[in-house]
Design an enzyme around this catalytic site. Structure first.
Site, PDB file in Angstrom:
ATOM      1  N   GLU A 180       9.416  17.590  10.778  1.00 28.61           N
ATOM      2  CA  GLU A 180       9.432  16.992   9.393  1.00 28.61           C
ATOM      3  C   GLU A 180       8.591  17.958   8.527  1.00 28.61           C
ATOM      4  OE1 GLU A 180       6.420  14.461   8.292  1.00 28.61           O
ATOM      5  OE2 GLU A 180       5.795  14.168  10.284  1.00 28.61           O
ATOM      6  N   VAL A 198       8.714  10.822   8.806  1.00 27.09           N
ATOM      7  CA  VAL A 198       9.400  10.656  10.168  1.00 27.09           C
ATOM      8  C   VAL A 198      10.485   9.736   9.786  1.00 27.09           C
ATOM      9  CG1 VAL A 198       8.916   9.449  12.291  1.00 27.09           C
ATOM     10  CG2 VAL A 198       7.077  10.966  11.525  1.00 27.09           C
ATOM     11  N   ASP A 238       1.275  -3.457   4.955  1.00 24.96           N
ATOM     12  CA  ASP A 238       1.641  -1.963   5.050  1.00 24.96           C
ATOM     13  C   ASP A 238       1.829  -1.881   6.383  1.00 24.96           C
ATOM     14  OD1 ASP A 238       2.086   0.643   4.875  1.00 24.96           O
ATOM     15  OD2 ASP A 238       0.348   0.794   3.505  1.00 24.96           O
ATOM     16  N   ALA A 297       7.473   2.788   7.305  1.00 30.32           N
ATOM     17  CA  ALA A 297       8.955   2.745   7.707  1.00 30.32           C
ATOM     18  C   ALA A 297       9.462   3.487   8.652  1.00 30.32           C
ATOM     19  CB  ALA A 297       9.883   3.092   6.304  1.00 30.32           C
ATOM     20  N   LYS A 301      -0.926   7.619  14.385  1.00 31.57           N
ATOM     21  CA  LYS A 301      -2.067   8.111  13.509  1.00 31.57           C
ATOM     22  C   LYS A 301      -3.458   7.125  14.036  1.00 31.57           C
ATOM     23  CE  LYS A 301       0.107   9.349   9.883  1.00 31.57           C
ATOM     24  NZ  LYS A 301       1.341  10.099  10.075  1.00 31.57           N
TER      25      LYS A 301
HETATM   26  N1  PSU Z   1       2.052  13.469  11.549  1.00 31.48           N
HETATM   27  C1  PSU Z   1       0.801  14.251  11.087  1.00 31.48           C
HETATM   28  N2  PSU Z   1       0.451  14.282   9.443  1.00 31.48           N
HETATM   29  C2  PSU Z   1       1.348  13.410   8.765  1.00 31.48           C
HETATM   30  C3  PSU Z   1       2.290  12.625   9.082  1.00 31.48           C
HETATM   31  C4  PSU Z   1       2.520  12.663  10.418  1.00 31.48           C
HETATM   32  O1  PSU Z   1      -0.011  14.740  11.769  1.00 31.48           O
HETATM   33  O2  PSU Z   1       1.049  13.574   7.495  1.00 31.48           O
HETATM   34  C5  PSU Z   1       3.292  12.003   8.111  1.00 31.48           C
HETATM   35  C6  PSU Z   1       4.714  11.498   8.647  1.00 31.48           C
HETATM   36  O3  PSU Z   1       5.509  12.235   7.910  1.00 31.48           O
HETATM   37  C7  PSU Z   1       4.847  10.041   8.776  1.00 31.48           C
HETATM   38  C8  PSU Z   1       3.708   9.620   7.351  1.00 31.48           C
HETATM   39  O4  PSU Z   1       6.039   9.492   8.537  1.00 31.48           O
HETATM   40  O5  PSU Z   1       2.809  10.554   7.727  1.00 31.48           O
HETATM   41  C9  PSU Z   1       3.609   8.471   7.398  1.00 31.48           C
HETATM   42  O6  PSU Z   1       3.510   7.765   6.153  1.00 31.48           O
HETATM   43  P1  PSU Z   1       3.357   6.187   5.681  1.00 31.48           P
HETATM   44  O7  PSU Z   1       2.140   5.855   6.451  1.00 31.48           O
HETATM   45  O8  PSU Z   1       3.130   6.308   4.331  1.00 31.48           O
HETATM   46  O9  PSU Z   1       4.508   5.747   6.236  1.00 31.48           O
HETATM   47 MN    MN Z   2       3.043   2.328   4.101  1.00 33.09          MN
END
Ligand code: PSU
Ligand code: MN
Length: 310
Positions: A31, A112, A144, A147, A165
């Site tokens: 990604e 992702v 929140d 997606a 995370k």
């Molecule tokens: N994994 C990492 N660092 C990141 C991400 C994943 O080590 O920055 C990114 C991925 O692209 C994941 C996104 O889909 O963070 C999630 O963002 P959100 O919580 O806004 O959906």
């Molecule tokens: Mn979000």
């Protein structure tokens, strides 16, 4: 460059990726949001190229995915990787953003959710990242939920990650993955990894000990006709490379308070917290994040080779 044109939609593959897929060879999707929004410059460009190198050395083909000038791209050449790493104001694109980005000729890094969708559309079966998105803390107030969860519940792909995370509500995220039919297995562990940390402390129901076992789970999903959905292979960062858990907990608490005070919400929250952790740990969280991603990419290449062999 090859174009996958189907129903008038266009996804552009590099020749290298198109040839590997046509020949049934191993391909690993990577990604781009982690590059553009998840890691600080200038280290992010080095990392993007390093990750592609890890896949190549293992004998597989890397396909970094992004949208450039409205065109979804599967596989990037050097200058394109550089654009993703350095272009100011590059957008962060989830699955729902792909159509407006294409229609309005915008450029952006894919999360992702968008990456797994594009990878599967192109015929790629294995994807590596750092940590998945999921259910945020205070989700009962903010609603929140990344997606990523919805996309993975509908996309047939093996995703190798170091869990979700640790900025998230991890038990709630595991619960949602169960509800949405996402298969989760620990790689050589019975505990769900904690992204920067070797373990989140949560149990995981399935365990695999070899790349072949990981590939076999997806094969069984296909043979059984389980509706399209992801198999998440949760591969922990080695204990010796993890972030010190006490430092993690302390700085994360500060980061969450800072995000709250600054009123950061929506797409901005994840990059804000990751960046705060990098600064607040003096770079230690970055090293742990990178160790996790490198391990995931290497494992994904082995799984991709098993899939293409069998
Ligand atoms: N994994 C990492 N660092 C990141 C991400 C994943 O080590 O920055 C990114 C991925 O692209 C994941 C996104 O889909 O963070 C999630 O963002 P959100 O919580 O806004 O959906
Ligand atoms: Mn979000």
């Amino acid at each position: 460059m090859r174009e996958l044109v189907d129903n008038g939609g266009i996804i552009r593959l590099t020749d290298e990726v198109a040839e590997a897929l046509a020949g049934g060879g191993p391909v690993v999707a990577l990604e781009s949001t982690i590059i553009s929004h998840g890691l600080p410059q200038p280290r992010n460009l080095e990392v993007a190229l390093e990750l592609e190198g890890i896949v190549r050395r293992a004998g597989a083909v890397p396909a970094t995915i992004a949208v450039l000038d409205g065109v979804p791209r599967v596989g990037l050449d050097g200058p394109d990787v550089e654009r993703v790493a350095t272009e100011p104001g590059l957008r962060k694109l989830g699955l729902r953003d792909l159509a407006p980005a294409a229609a309005l000729k915008a450029s952006g890094a894919t999360t992702v959710s968008a990456t797994s969708f594009l990878a599967a559309r192109a015929g790629i079966g294995v994807f590596a990242t750092g940590g998945l998105g999921g259910v945020h803390r205070e989700w009962n107030v903010t609603q929140d939920e990344s997606a990523d969860i919805d996309a993975l519940s509908r996309t047939a792909i093996i995703v190798v990650c170091a869990g979700v995370k640790s900025i998230l509500d991890v038990p709630a995220t595991l619960q949602r993955m169960e509800t949405r039919g996402i298969t989760v297995a620990g790689y050589r562990t019975d505990e769900f990894p904690g992204f920067y940390l070797h373990t989140s402390g949560q149990p995981v129901d399935w365990r695999v000990d070899t790349p072949a076992e990981a590939a076999a789970i997806m094969r069984s999903r296909e043979l059984l006709g389980v509706p399209d959905g992801a198999v998440v292979i949760a591969n922990p960062v080695p204990v010796e490379a993890q972030l010190d858990p006490a430092l993690h907990d302390r700085v994360l608490a500060e980061a969450l308070a800072a995000a709250d005070a600054a009123g950061v919400t929506g797409q901005a929250i994840t990059p804000f917290l990751l960046d705060y952790l990098v600064r607040g740990t003096g770079g230690a969280s970055l090293e742990a994040n990178l160790a996790a991603v490198r391990g995931n990419v290497a494992l994904a290449a082995e799984i991709a080779k098993c899939r293409s062999a069998g």
